[in-house]
Design an enzyme around this catalytic site. Structure first.
Site, mmCIF file in Angstrom:
data_model
loop_
_atom_site.group_PDB
_atom_site.id
_atom_site.type_symbol
_atom_site.label_atom_id
_atom_site.label_comp_id
_atom_site.label_asym_id
_atom_site.label_seq_id
_atom_site.Cartn_x
_atom_site.Cartn_y
_atom_site.Cartn_z
ATOM 1 C CB SER A 83 45.319 66.487 84.114
ATOM 2 O OG SER A 83 45.800 64.969 85.368
ATOM 3 N N PRO A 90 48.226 70.076 79.714
ATOM 4 C CG PRO A 90 47.101 69.202 77.521
ATOM 5 C CD PRO A 90 48.055 71.158 78.376
ATOM 6 C CB CYS A 91 49.210 65.100 82.245
ATOM 7 S SG CYS A 91 49.390 63.175 81.491
ATOM 8 C CG LEU A 92 45.187 65.670 76.966
ATOM 9 C CD1 LEU A 92 44.706 66.835 75.776
ATOM 10 C CD2 LEU A 92 43.714 65.335 77.928
#
Length: 152
Positions: A83, A90-92
């Site tokens: 991620s 980051p993929c949040l």
């Protein structure tokens, strides 16, 4: 630096106070530098993960209308994770579902969770996810190797 309005600066001041009082944040994260509109943050890889023993750095950049818009997060230390892409973004979910009530403490907790559970968010890096699902041992070894190589 980019102009931040007074509402934004007051909010960031308050958030800095809150994270400096938070025991979990204090044990795991260090705000290295606060120079609006950026914070430099470092943290140790969580125990029991392939990132354990590594020291990771990231930059948090606040938009001029924060908290109406989410900050921009970028890992400065290379990290092998499904991620987090090659650029360190980051993929949040927290950032994509952003509300003004969300704060830096929640972002830091979310990053900590992400390192504990690679499947927490949508993967940016599908080949890393595939390896995680197909050959967990090889994934863990690669993540540990990257941690040793880039995060010490």
């Amino acid at each position: 630096s980019q102009y931040l309005d007074s509402t934004c600066l007051l909010r960031l001041e308050k958030e800095l106070k809150n994270v400096s009082k938070d025991e979990f944040i204090q044990d795991h994260f260090l705000i290295d530098q606060v120079e609006e509109p950026e914070w430099l943050v470092s943290f140790r890889g969580p125990r029991g993960t392939p990132y354990e023993g590594g020291l990771f750095k990231m930059r948090i950049i606040f938009p001029s209308n924060y908290p109406m818009e989410p900050p921009y997060i970028k890992f400065l230390t290379q990290i092998y994770h499904p991620s987090i892409n090659e650029e360190g973004i980051p993929c949040l979910g927290l950032l994509s579902k952003w509300t003004a009530a969300t704060d830096i403490r929640q972002i830091l907790l979310s990053i900590s969770c992400l390192l504990h559970d690679p499947l927490m968010e949508d993967p940016h890096m599908t080949e890393r996810l595939a390896l995680f699902q197909k050959d967990r041992n090889r994934y863990m070894k690669t993540a540990r190797d990257w941690t040793r190589k880039y995060a010490n």
